[in-house]
Design a protein around this motif. Sequence first.
Motif, PDB file in Angstrom:
ATOM      1  N   LEU A  67       0.866  -1.090   0.105  1.00 35.46           N
ATOM      2  CA  LEU A  67       0.023  -0.088  -0.008  1.00 35.46           C
ATOM      3  C   LEU A  67       0.904   1.177  -0.114  1.00 35.46           C
ATOM      4  O   LEU A  67       2.018   1.216   0.566  1.00 35.46           O
ATOM      5  CB  LEU A  67      -0.883   0.026   1.020  1.00 35.46           C
ATOM      6  CG  LEU A  67      -1.825  -1.019   1.387  1.00 35.46           C
ATOM      7  CD1 LEU A  67      -2.749  -0.736   2.680  1.00 35.46           C
ATOM      8  CD2 LEU A  67      -3.049  -0.641   0.317  1.00 35.46           C
ATOM      9  N   PRO A  68       0.422   2.263  -0.248  1.00 35.86           N
ATOM     10  CA  PRO A  68       1.125   3.587  -0.301  1.00 35.86           C
ATOM     11  C   PRO A  68       1.135   4.055   1.164  1.00 35.86           C
ATOM     12  O   PRO A  68       0.078   4.087   1.754  1.00 35.86           O
ATOM     13  CB  PRO A  68       0.332   4.512  -1.386  1.00 35.86           C
ATOM     14  CG  PRO A  68      -1.085   3.661  -1.664  1.00 35.86           C
ATOM     15  CD  PRO A  68      -0.887   2.519  -1.394  1.00 35.86           C
ATOM     16  N   ALA A  69       2.102   4.635   1.538  1.00 35.28           N
ATOM     17  CA  ALA A  69       2.122   5.313   2.815  1.00 35.28           C
ATOM     18  C   ALA A  69       2.525   6.916   2.778  1.00 35.28           C
ATOM     19  O   ALA A  69       3.311   7.012   2.000  1.00 35.28           O
ATOM     20  CB  ALA A  69       3.347   4.757   3.646  1.00 35.28           C
ATOM     21  N   ILE A  70       1.744   7.439   3.466  1.00 35.82           N
ATOM     22  CA  ILE A  70       1.982   8.919   3.191  1.00 35.82           C
ATOM     23  C   ILE A  70       2.201   9.656   4.645  1.00 35.82           C
ATOM     24  O   ILE A  70       1.535   9.375   5.588  1.00 35.82           O
ATOM     25  CB  ILE A  70       0.794   9.703   2.485  1.00 35.82           C
ATOM     26  CG1 ILE A  70       0.773   9.155   1.326  1.00 35.82           C
ATOM     27  CG2 ILE A  70       0.687  11.054   2.532  1.00 35.82           C
ATOM     28  CD1 ILE A  70      -0.643   9.241   0.562  1.00 35.82           C
ATOM     29  N   ILE A  71       3.173  10.351   4.752  1.00 39.35           N
ATOM     30  CA  ILE A  71       3.507  10.876   6.184  1.00 39.35           C
ATOM     31  C   ILE A  71       3.550  12.293   5.985  1.00 39.35           C
ATOM     32  O   ILE A  71       4.478  12.770   5.088  1.00 39.35           O
ATOM     33  CB  ILE A  71       5.050  10.450   6.674  1.00 39.35           C
ATOM     34  CG1 ILE A  71       5.354   9.229   6.326  1.00 39.35           C
ATOM     35  CG2 ILE A  71       5.278  10.825   7.868  1.00 39.35           C
ATOM     36  CD1 ILE A  71       4.681   7.910   7.210  1.00 39.35           C
ATOM     37  N   PHE A  72       2.733  13.095   6.580  1.00 37.36           N
ATOM     38  CA  PHE A  72       2.500  14.360   6.367  1.00 37.36           C
ATOM     39  C   PHE A  72       3.411  15.078   7.191  1.00 37.36           C
ATOM     40  O   PHE A  72       3.729  14.727   8.628  1.00 37.36           O
ATOM     41  CB  PHE A  72       1.103  15.087   6.539  1.00 37.36           C
ATOM     42  CG  PHE A  72       0.019  14.726   5.642  1.00 37.36           C
ATOM     43  CD1 PHE A  72       0.196  15.687   4.523  1.00 37.36           C
ATOM     44  CD2 PHE A  72      -0.658  13.481   5.527  1.00 37.36           C
ATOM     45  CE1 PHE A  72      -0.979  15.347   3.222  1.00 37.36           C
ATOM     46  CE2 PHE A  72      -1.574  13.114   4.479  1.00 37.36           C
ATOM     47  CZ  PHE A  72      -1.645  14.035   3.637  1.00 37.36           C
ATOM     48  N   ASP A  77      -6.802   2.931  -0.519  1.00 43.74           N
ATOM     49  CA  ASP A  77      -6.628   3.488   0.828  1.00 43.74           C
ATOM     50  C   ASP A  77      -4.953   3.376   1.153  1.00 43.74           C
ATOM     51  O   ASP A  77      -4.580   2.372   1.382  1.00 43.74           O
ATOM     52  CB  ASP A  77      -7.379   2.431   1.583  1.00 43.74           C
ATOM     53  CG  ASP A  77      -8.879   2.374   1.622  1.00 43.74           C
ATOM     54  OD1 ASP A  77      -9.281   3.205   1.220  1.00 43.74           O
ATOM     55  OD2 ASP A  77      -9.299   1.093   1.790  1.00 43.74           O
ATOM     56  N   PRO A  78      -4.524   4.811   1.566  1.00 38.70           N
ATOM     57  CA  PRO A  78      -3.125   4.665   1.857  1.00 38.70           C
ATOM     58  C   PRO A  78      -3.120   4.454   3.418  1.00 38.70           C
ATOM     59  O   PRO A  78      -3.939   4.570   4.126  1.00 38.70           O
ATOM     60  CB  PRO A  78      -2.653   6.084   1.534  1.00 38.70           C
ATOM     61  CG  PRO A  78      -4.105   6.665   1.607  1.00 38.70           C
ATOM     62  CD  PRO A  78      -5.051   5.881   1.440  1.00 38.70           C
ATOM     63  N   VAL A  79      -1.798   4.104   3.730  1.00 37.53           N
ATOM     64  CA  VAL A  79      -1.311   4.461   5.331  1.00 37.53           C
ATOM     65  C   VAL A  79      -1.274   6.163   5.545  1.00 37.53           C
ATOM     66  O   VAL A  79      -0.569   6.616   4.498  1.00 37.53           O
ATOM     67  CB  VAL A  79      -0.118   3.767   5.524  1.00 37.53           C
ATOM     68  CG1 VAL A  79       0.471   4.104   7.008  1.00 37.53           C
ATOM     69  CG2 VAL A  79      -0.285   2.286   5.565  1.00 37.53           C
TER      70      VAL A  79
END
Length: 387
Positions: A89-94, A258-260
Motif C-alpha cells: 500500500l502507499p504510505a503518506i507521512i505528512f 486506501d493509503p497508510v
Amino acid sequence: MATKVLVVGSGVIGLRTALELLNRGIRVHLISPRHPLHPSTCSMGAGGLWMPFHCDDSRTDRWSLETLHELTKLSSEKSSPGGTLVETLPAIIFNRNLQSVPSWATDASSNSLDFQNLSIDDLYNKSKSQRFRLPGKEVMKEAGYSHAWLFQTKIVDSPKMLTHMLDEIKANEYTDHVDVETDVFYTNIEELVFVAKAHGCDGLVNCTGLGSKLLCDDASLIGARGILLHYDRASCVWEEKSRGSNSSDEDKTNTIQDPVITISEPPFGSETMPCYMIPRGDIIAVGGSYLEGDEERGIRASERKRVLENAQNMGINTEKSRCVSDWVGFRPYRQTARLEVDEKLSSLSGVTVVHSYGYGGSGWTVFVGVASDNAHLLETWRKYLVH
Ligand SMILES: Cc1cc2nc3c(=O)[nH]c(=O)nc-3n(C[C@H](O)[C@H](O)[C@H](O)COP(=O)(O)OP(=O)(O)OC[C@H]3O[C@@H](n4cnc5c(N)ncnc54)[C@H](O)[C@@H]3O)c2cc1C
C-alpha cells in the motif's frame, strides 16, 4: 553437536525465530503462556506496518531491510489458505517542513519503496492519477502541512500471519513440542534454563517481549502504550472530500487506494499522540498514542474522543462507519534492543541463552532480520564453545 532449542514467547519474534531454527534443521521446543491471538500478545494487535518506529539500535535498518525483502516476496505470492498475509500500500507521512530522507530509505536495497519527498502540491497532483484517499488538500495546507513522504510499503495482516507461522511450526518435521497456552509466566531466566535442560535443549531464545522486564530484571525495558480503534474496512464510509485528489480532473480509470497515513506533528498529531490510519486486512486501524510508562489497560474517554477526531481528520465518517473493536497494547521499548548471548549464564549452565526483545514499535518491521540474527548467534556461540 545435536541441537535442540527452547523458544519462549509466541509473538512475532518467537514464532519467526522458531521457524528460522527449524529451517536450519534445528529441533525446536516452543512454549508461551498465552496463545498468539490473545489480546495481551503485542504482535497480535499491532498495525503490521513496515516502517521503523521507536526501535533504537544500530542494527535496526539492516533488520528492517531484510524483513522488507521477505515481505516483498510474500506480497507477490498467491494468498495462503487463510487469506492475504501481506499487502502493498502507499504510505503518506505528512510533515510541516521538508524533512530529510530517513536512513532506511537511502540504502540501495530499499528501492522497492519508491520513496519520494514531495511538496503538498506534488502529492495531490500525483493523487490525480493514483487516486489516494487523502484528507482534503486545503484542510491540510491550512493546518500547516507543506510536505509529505510517499512510499510503497508492506502491511502484514498480523493475526493471520501469526496463525500462519504457528501452523507452519506445528507441521514442521523438526518440531519437538509446541504449547502456546501453558498459562505459566516465568519470573526469572534461570527457571527457563532449568526447563530447557529438562527437555534436553542446549539452546534457549528468550522472546518474551515486555515480559523480560521481570524475567531478566531489566529496568531499561518499558511499555510504550498504544491505542487503536478498528473500523470495518469493507463498509467504511468516507467523507466525499477524501476521495482521491478531490478534483474533477482525476483519472477515474484507476481505483481509489486506501493509503497508510501518519501525522506526528501538530495540529493533528504529536510525537506522543500520533494520528494515523493503517488499512490492515479486514479492518482500518486508527490510532493512536505512544506513551512510555503509561500502564492504563483501558481506553480513557478523552483518548477515544481524540482517536475519533483522528479518524475524521483522515476522512472517515465515524457516524456512518462501523467501529468493530478496539485494542490497547504495550510496545516493548528499550534504548537499545537486546539481541545478544547471555555469556555468563550460557557459560555457567552449558545452555546457550540468547535474549531477543525490546523492538519497540517495530516488531513487524524487523522480525525477519532479528530471527536470522537469533539463529546465527546460537550457531556461532556454539562453535565458540566447542573449539
Ligand atoms: C498500538 C501498537 C501498534 C503497533 N503497530 C506496529 C506496526 O504497525 N508495525 C510494527 O512493526 N510494529 C508495531 N507495533 C510494535 C509490535 O507490536 C511489537 O514490536 C512486537 O509485537 C513485539 O513482538 P514480541 O514478539 O517481542 O512481543 P509480544 O508479541 O508481546 O510476544 C511476547 C510473548 O512472550 C510471552 N511472555 C510474556 N511474558 C512471559 C513470561 N514471563 N514467561 C514466558 N512467556 C512470556 C507472551 O505470552 C508472548 O507470547 C505496534 C505496537 C502497538 C502497541
